[in-house]
Design a protein around this motif. Structure first.
Motif, PDB file in Angstrom:
ATOM      1  N   THR A  85       8.692   0.008 -12.820  1.00  0.00           N
ATOM      2  CA  THR A  85       9.040  -0.985 -11.812  1.00  0.00           C
ATOM      3  C   THR A  85       7.831  -1.260 -10.924  1.00  0.00           C
ATOM      4  O   THR A  85       7.760  -2.312 -10.276  1.00  0.00           O
ATOM      5  CB  THR A  85      10.213  -0.494 -10.949  1.00  0.00           C
TER       6      THR A  85
ATOM      7  N   PRO B  35       5.497  -3.988 -13.674  1.00  0.00           N
ATOM      8  CA  PRO B  35       6.400  -4.593 -14.660  1.00  0.00           C
ATOM      9  C   PRO B  35       5.695  -5.323 -15.788  1.00  0.00           C
ATOM     10  O   PRO B  35       6.249  -5.432 -16.894  1.00  0.00           O
ATOM     11  CB  PRO B  35       7.258  -5.549 -13.821  1.00  0.00           C
TER      12      PRO B  35
ATOM     13  N   TYR C 216      11.643  -1.162  -2.371  1.00  0.00           N
ATOM     14  CA  TYR C 216      11.535  -0.085  -3.347  1.00  0.00           C
ATOM     15  C   TYR C 216      11.842   1.247  -2.672  1.00  0.00           C
ATOM     16  O   TYR C 216      11.568   1.435  -1.485  1.00  0.00           O
ATOM     17  CB  TYR C 216      10.124   0.001  -3.937  1.00  0.00           C
TER      18      TYR C 216
ATOM     19  N   LYS D 206      12.680  -0.383  -7.751  1.00  0.00           N
ATOM     20  CA  LYS D 206      13.094  -1.559  -6.995  1.00  0.00           C
ATOM     21  C   LYS D 206      14.596  -1.510  -6.779  1.00  0.00           C
ATOM     22  O   LYS D 206      15.371  -1.414  -7.728  1.00  0.00           O
ATOM     23  CB  LYS D 206      12.703  -2.840  -7.725  1.00  0.00           C
TER      24      LYS D 206
END
Length: 463
Positions: free
Chosen positions: A147, A150, A404, A409
């Motif tokens: 995350t 990405p 986050y 996230k």
């Protein structure tokens, strides 16, 4: 044709005994290609040993093949030799989505528990696609989930050989999958250890037995190491307090707290830093326990500078039952009797503080956008009270915002959108005109009358 390499109990015991012989050389080390040393000659597994579980390893056509087995924990085919600083490259193939795998980097072993632990570079064939991320096996959990990067999630190819590059140099670990930069971690928990190839546990499911994972072209450099540069824009996870790497500095990051004093901060109610309540000790910025009220004892503090689009990262540690928050786009224009007004990354002991059960649908819980959007978080990604959590808020120039928690996230929204304004109209902020839509604002740390500490507060302005 293949050579079978299975591990009855006697071999496991002998392997454990040999584990202490960390200086034993791998026989294939005599085969060198420039500065590279081969760790596998394609013919034998001399210099390797199994640890942790009882999955089987064989050699097929010059490739190490790990074969899954039911009712056994994670198994690691591990080098007998330990390594400190190195660059490791290998090719890895997974043929089934159930065959999670990975590469131990500076791996550690608890002989009493027969348990491998430490840095593992992930091979994740599932939809989550966190291959190349860093997982702290049997210890701290995820350090670098994808995350945080990405774009790298598409690098790993199912059913094909994937080229891994792992750099472990000093306290920095960097990874690539198929030449795609993936993870950048600064951590000094382990300075040396073995290299291990994982066959993941499949539990009791017989349908997953016999699944294969392939490893080949395993080679290492240990001298004259030259780190491969990362492109700009990749988030760095660092456990080295209140410092920035050269890479981060060049990428535009700066510290908002230097770990030594309150430079850059002032009271939300005045030009000076509060004379009591807030303190700097042992690299931590701490608000003292008082009466649990909102900004009535010592007051909030804010950055002297204001920010519009940014990537903000911070560590926080809660005491039992504590409440606090990190606010952004704080203009200080509103007249309030309590905390200054702004969008808030909620910091809260969800179990012990009553605020967690107020609001709507949990929108006042940890890492939520306070009173507006509930954080979609899993308990396994939340640290215990008294441990350090990593918070992060990213505000893009187009007003897209993300929260986050420990690299995961947990929410996103569009600041100023129709949906956002509807949420505001149903919240405690509805009386404030254009709430949360200021062009720029201060970053605020909240005094809510509870003991809370912060460190590693850093920011990068986004253009």
């Amino acid at each position: 044709m293949f050579k079978k390499f299975s591990f009855p109990l006697a071999v496991i015991i002998s392997g454990i005994i040999c584990f202490s012989c960390s200086e034993k050389a791998v026989s294939s080390e005599d085969s060198k290609d420039g500065e590279w040393t081969s760790l596998f000659d394609g013919k034998s597994l001399e210099g390797w040993k199994p640890l942790g579980g009882e999955a089987e390893f064989v050699i097929e056509d010059g490739t190490i093949v790990g074969i899954s087995k039911i009712n056994t924990p994670n198994t690691f085919l591990s080098t007998e030799k330990e390594y400190s600083d190195y660059i490791l490259e290998l090719d890895l193939k997974i043929e089934d989505v159930t065959s999670n795998s990975g590469v131990m980097t500076r791996g550690q072993y608890d002989a009493e528990k027969n348990r491998v632990f430490g840095y593992q570079i992930e091979a994740d064939p599932k939809e989550r696609a966190w291959s190349g991320g860093l997982y702290d096996e049997a210890r701290r959990g995820w350090i670098y989930p994808l995350t945080l990067n990405p774009e790298a999630r598409s690098a790993f190819k199912m059913g094909e050989f994937n080229h891994y590059r792992i750099e472990a140099i000093g306290n920095v670990i960097k990874t690539w999958v198929n030449d795609q930069p993936v993870a950048y971690v600064v951590d000094d928990m382990d300075s040396k250890g073995f290299i291990g190839l994982q066959v993941h546990s499949i539990g009791k499911n017989p349908d997953h037995a016999g699944r294969k994972t392939y490893f080949k072209n395993i080679k290492i450099q240990t001298e004259n190491l030259e780190s491969k540069p990362f492109p700009k824009g990749i988030y760095v996870v660092s456990t080295k307090d209140n410092t920035l790497t050269d890479y981060e500095k060049e990428d535009g990051w700066k510290l908002l707290f230097n770990g030594q004093n309150s430079d850059g901060w002032r009271s939300a109610n005045g030009d000076e830093f509060p004379s009591k309540g807030w303190s700097v000790n042992d690299g931590e910025l701490t608000i003292a326990e008082s009466d649990g009220s909102e900004s009535q004892s010592y007051g909030d503090i804010v950055t002297k500078d204001q920010y519009s689009a940014f990537d903000l990262s911070f560590n926080f540690k809660l005491s039992e039952g504590a409440n606090s928050g990190v606010k952004y786009f704080v203009t200080l224009d509103e007249q309030t009797s309590g905390s200054a007004i702004g969008l808030e990354y909620q910091i809260l002991d969800d179990e012990k503080h009553p605020d967690a059960k107020m609001g709507r649908d949990g929108n006042r819980t940890l890492s939520s956008l306070y009173d507006l959007i509930t954080a979609a978080k899993e308990g396994r990604f939340t640290k215990k009270i008294g441990e350090w959590n990593l918070g992060r808020v990213v505000v893009y120039p187009n007003n897209h915002v993300e929260h986050y928690l420990n690299g995961i996230k947990v929410l996103e929204y569009e600041r100023g959108s129709e949906d956002f304004r509807k949420l505001v109209s149903e919240s405690k902020y509805k009386k404030w005109e254009n709430f949360g839509e200021a062009e720029k604002g201060h970053i605020l740390l909240q005094d809510h009358g509870n003991l809370v500490s912060f460190k590693n507060i850093k920011i990068k302005e986004l253009k």
